[in-house]
Design a protein around this motif. Structure first.
Motif, PDB file in Angstrom:
ATOM      1  N   ARG A 177      -5.676  -4.711   0.982  1.00  0.00           N
ATOM      2  CA  ARG A 177      -4.953  -4.206   0.182  1.00  0.00           C
ATOM      3  C   ARG A 177      -4.816  -2.608  -1.197  1.00  0.00           C
ATOM      4  O   ARG A 177      -4.771  -2.150  -1.470  1.00  0.00           O
ATOM      5  CB  ARG A 177      -3.402  -5.349  -0.345  1.00  0.00           C
ATOM      6  CG  ARG A 177      -2.554  -5.951   0.166  1.00  0.00           C
ATOM      7  CD  ARG A 177      -1.703  -6.402  -0.009  1.00  0.00           C
ATOM      8  NE  ARG A 177      -2.156  -7.550  -1.063  1.00  0.00           N
ATOM      9  CZ  ARG A 177      -2.978  -8.964  -1.223  1.00  0.00           C
ATOM     10  NH1 ARG A 177      -2.599  -9.797   0.117  1.00  0.00           N
ATOM     11  NH2 ARG A 177      -3.246  -9.151  -2.406  1.00  0.00           N
ATOM     12  N   ARG A 178      -5.790  -3.765  -1.315  1.00  0.00           N
ATOM     13  CA  ARG A 178      -6.491  -3.125  -2.865  1.00  0.00           C
ATOM     14  C   ARG A 178      -7.292  -1.577  -2.214  1.00  0.00           C
ATOM     15  O   ARG A 178      -7.388  -0.693  -2.681  1.00  0.00           O
ATOM     16  CB  ARG A 178      -8.136  -3.435  -3.204  1.00  0.00           C
ATOM     17  CG  ARG A 178      -7.823  -5.001  -3.412  1.00  0.00           C
ATOM     18  CD  ARG A 178      -7.842  -6.377  -4.058  1.00  0.00           C
ATOM     19  NE  ARG A 178      -7.778  -7.571  -5.037  1.00  0.00           N
ATOM     20  CZ  ARG A 178      -8.381  -7.271  -6.058  1.00  0.00           C
ATOM     21  NH1 ARG A 178      -9.515  -7.311  -6.846  1.00  0.00           N
ATOM     22  NH2 ARG A 178      -7.601  -8.595  -6.710  1.00  0.00           N
ATOM     23  N   ASP A 179      -8.020  -1.594  -0.979  1.00  0.00           N
ATOM     24  CA  ASP A 179      -8.068  -0.226  -0.775  1.00  0.00           C
ATOM     25  C   ASP A 179      -7.256   0.334   0.121  1.00  0.00           C
ATOM     26  O   ASP A 179      -7.460   1.987  -0.491  1.00  0.00           O
ATOM     27  CB  ASP A 179      -8.877  -0.459   1.202  1.00  0.00           C
ATOM     28  CG  ASP A 179     -10.288  -1.138   0.963  1.00  0.00           C
ATOM     29  OD1 ASP A 179     -10.769  -1.071  -0.104  1.00  0.00           O
ATOM     30  OD2 ASP A 179     -10.522  -1.156   1.966  1.00  0.00           O
ATOM     31  N   VAL A 180      -6.193   0.120   0.018  1.00  0.00           N
ATOM     32  CA  VAL A 180      -4.827   1.481  -0.120  1.00  0.00           C
ATOM     33  C   VAL A 180      -4.697   1.676  -1.261  1.00  0.00           C
ATOM     34  O   VAL A 180      -4.382   3.119  -1.060  1.00  0.00           O
ATOM     35  CB  VAL A 180      -3.705   0.161   1.200  1.00  0.00           C
ATOM     36  CG1 VAL A 180      -2.366   1.220   0.572  1.00  0.00           C
ATOM     37  CG2 VAL A 180      -3.858   0.410   2.395  1.00  0.00           C
ATOM     38  N   ALA A 181      -4.312   0.559  -2.371  1.00  0.00           N
ATOM     39  CA  ALA A 181      -4.373   1.127  -3.575  1.00  0.00           C
ATOM     40  C   ALA A 181      -5.018   1.576  -3.969  1.00  0.00           C
ATOM     41  O   ALA A 181      -4.495   2.801  -4.733  1.00  0.00           O
ATOM     42  CB  ALA A 181      -4.537  -0.805  -4.725  1.00  0.00           C
ATOM     43  N   ARG A 182      -6.802   1.392  -3.889  1.00  0.00           N
ATOM     44  CA  ARG A 182      -7.658   2.364  -3.660  1.00  0.00           C
ATOM     45  C   ARG A 182      -7.178   4.240  -3.338  1.00  0.00           C
ATOM     46  O   ARG A 182      -7.706   5.117  -3.854  1.00  0.00           O
ATOM     47  CB  ARG A 182      -9.108   2.551  -3.373  1.00  0.00           C
ATOM     48  CG  ARG A 182      -9.307   1.122  -4.657  1.00  0.00           C
ATOM     49  CD  ARG A 182     -11.082   1.162  -3.804  1.00  0.00           C
ATOM     50  NE  ARG A 182     -11.552   0.051  -5.165  1.00  0.00           N
ATOM     51  CZ  ARG A 182     -11.746  -1.419  -3.859  1.00  0.00           C
ATOM     52  NH1 ARG A 182     -11.192  -1.157  -2.404  1.00  0.00           N
ATOM     53  NH2 ARG A 182     -12.002  -2.575  -4.422  1.00  0.00           N
ATOM     54  N   VAL A 183      -7.278   4.140  -2.701  1.00  0.00           N
ATOM     55  CA  VAL A 183      -7.096   5.355  -1.249  1.00  0.00           C
ATOM     56  C   VAL A 183      -5.459   6.090  -2.096  1.00  0.00           C
ATOM     57  O   VAL A 183      -6.103   7.440  -2.244  1.00  0.00           O
ATOM     58  CB  VAL A 183      -6.977   5.102   0.104  1.00  0.00           C
ATOM     59  CG1 VAL A 183      -5.740   6.644   0.545  1.00  0.00           C
ATOM     60  CG2 VAL A 183      -8.134   4.986   0.716  1.00  0.00           C
ATOM     61  N   LYS A 184      -5.005   5.263  -2.764  1.00  0.00           N
ATOM     62  CA  LYS A 184      -3.911   6.536  -3.178  1.00  0.00           C
ATOM     63  C   LYS A 184      -3.952   6.788  -4.651  1.00  0.00           C
ATOM     64  O   LYS A 184      -3.157   7.228  -4.492  1.00  0.00           O
ATOM     65  CB  LYS A 184      -2.103   5.001  -3.650  1.00  0.00           C
ATOM     66  CG  LYS A 184      -1.791   5.237  -2.360  1.00  0.00           C
ATOM     67  CD  LYS A 184      -0.718   3.901  -2.227  1.00  0.00           C
ATOM     68  CE  LYS A 184       0.413   3.443  -0.899  1.00  0.00           C
ATOM     69  NZ  LYS A 184       1.432   2.755  -1.377  1.00  0.00           N
ATOM     70  N   THR A 185      -4.814   5.540  -5.381  1.00  0.00           N
ATOM     71  CA  THR A 185      -5.230   5.894  -6.463  1.00  0.00           C
ATOM     72  C   THR A 185      -6.450   7.509  -6.748  1.00  0.00           C
ATOM     73  O   THR A 185      -5.493   8.519  -7.235  1.00  0.00           O
ATOM     74  CB  THR A 185      -6.134   5.357  -6.945  1.00  0.00           C
ATOM     75  OG1 THR A 185      -4.835   4.406  -7.422  1.00  0.00           O
ATOM     76  CG2 THR A 185      -6.440   6.096  -8.571  1.00  0.00           C
ATOM     77  N   VAL A 186      -6.898   7.657  -6.129  1.00  0.00           N
ATOM     78  CA  VAL A 186      -7.948   9.447  -5.364  1.00  0.00           C
ATOM     79  C   VAL A 186      -6.814  10.091  -5.352  1.00  0.00           C
ATOM     80  O   VAL A 186      -7.280  11.079  -5.507  1.00  0.00           O
ATOM     81  CB  VAL A 186      -9.140   8.794  -4.713  1.00  0.00           C
ATOM     82  CG1 VAL A 186      -9.505  10.045  -3.937  1.00  0.00           C
ATOM     83  CG2 VAL A 186      -9.696   7.886  -5.099  1.00  0.00           C
ATOM     84  N   LEU A 187      -6.145   9.811  -3.967  1.00  0.00           N
ATOM     85  CA  LEU A 187      -4.900  10.599  -3.595  1.00  0.00           C
ATOM     86  C   LEU A 187      -4.168  11.455  -5.621  1.00  0.00           C
ATOM     87  O   LEU A 187      -4.234  12.803  -4.907  1.00  0.00           O
ATOM     88  CB  LEU A 187      -4.103  10.622  -2.642  1.00  0.00           C
ATOM     89  CG  LEU A 187      -4.570  10.381  -1.517  1.00  0.00           C
ATOM     90  CD1 LEU A 187      -3.786   9.806  -0.404  1.00  0.00           C
ATOM     91  CD2 LEU A 187      -4.506  12.046  -0.891  1.00  0.00           C
ATOM     92  N   ASN A 188      -3.688  10.479  -5.890  1.00  0.00           N
ATOM     93  CA  ASN A 188      -3.063  10.981  -6.809  1.00  0.00           C
ATOM     94  C   ASN A 188      -3.934  11.390  -7.641  1.00  0.00           C
ATOM     95  O   ASN A 188      -3.422  12.556  -8.866  1.00  0.00           O
ATOM     96  CB  ASN A 188      -2.154  10.297  -7.209  1.00  0.00           C
ATOM     97  CG  ASN A 188      -0.882   9.800  -6.860  1.00  0.00           C
ATOM     98  OD1 ASN A 188      -0.489   9.720  -6.617  1.00  0.00           O
ATOM     99  ND2 ASN A 188      -0.723   8.329  -6.885  1.00  0.00           N
TER     100      ASN A 188
END
Length: 68
Positions: free
Chosen positions: A47-58
Motif C-alpha cells: 500500500r505504501r509503495d503504491v502511494a510512493r509511486v503515485k506521488t512520484v508520478l504526480n
C-alpha cells in the motif's frame, strides 16, 4: 522501493510498477480473505509503495506542466 529509485524511472516505468503493485495488493487481499496469508506486513508495504509511486508520478506531471 524508495522514492530516490522511483524518481530515476520514466513515467511509463512507473505506471508499469503501479500496475504490478496493484496486482500484488489484490492477490494479498485475496489471500487474507481466504486465510492463506503468510506475511501480513507485506500488505502494508505494498500500500505504501503504491502511494510512493503515485506521488512520484504526480510530481513528474506537475514538473512537466510547469515547464510547458
Amino acid at each position: 522501493m524508495n522514492a530516490h529509485e522511483l524518481r530515476d524511472k520514466t513515467p511509463d516505468e512507473l505506471r508499469d510498477a503501479l500496475v504490478q503493485l496493484k496486482k500484488e495488493a489484490f492477490n494479498l487481499r485475496f489471500q487474507a480473505a481466504t486465510g492463506q496469508s503468510e506475511n501480513t506486513a507485506r500488505m502494508r508495504q505494498v500500500r505504501r509503495d503504491v502511494a510512493r509511486v503515485k506521488t512520484v508520478l504526480n510530481e513528474k506531471a506537475r514538473g512537466a506542466a510547469a515547464e510547458a
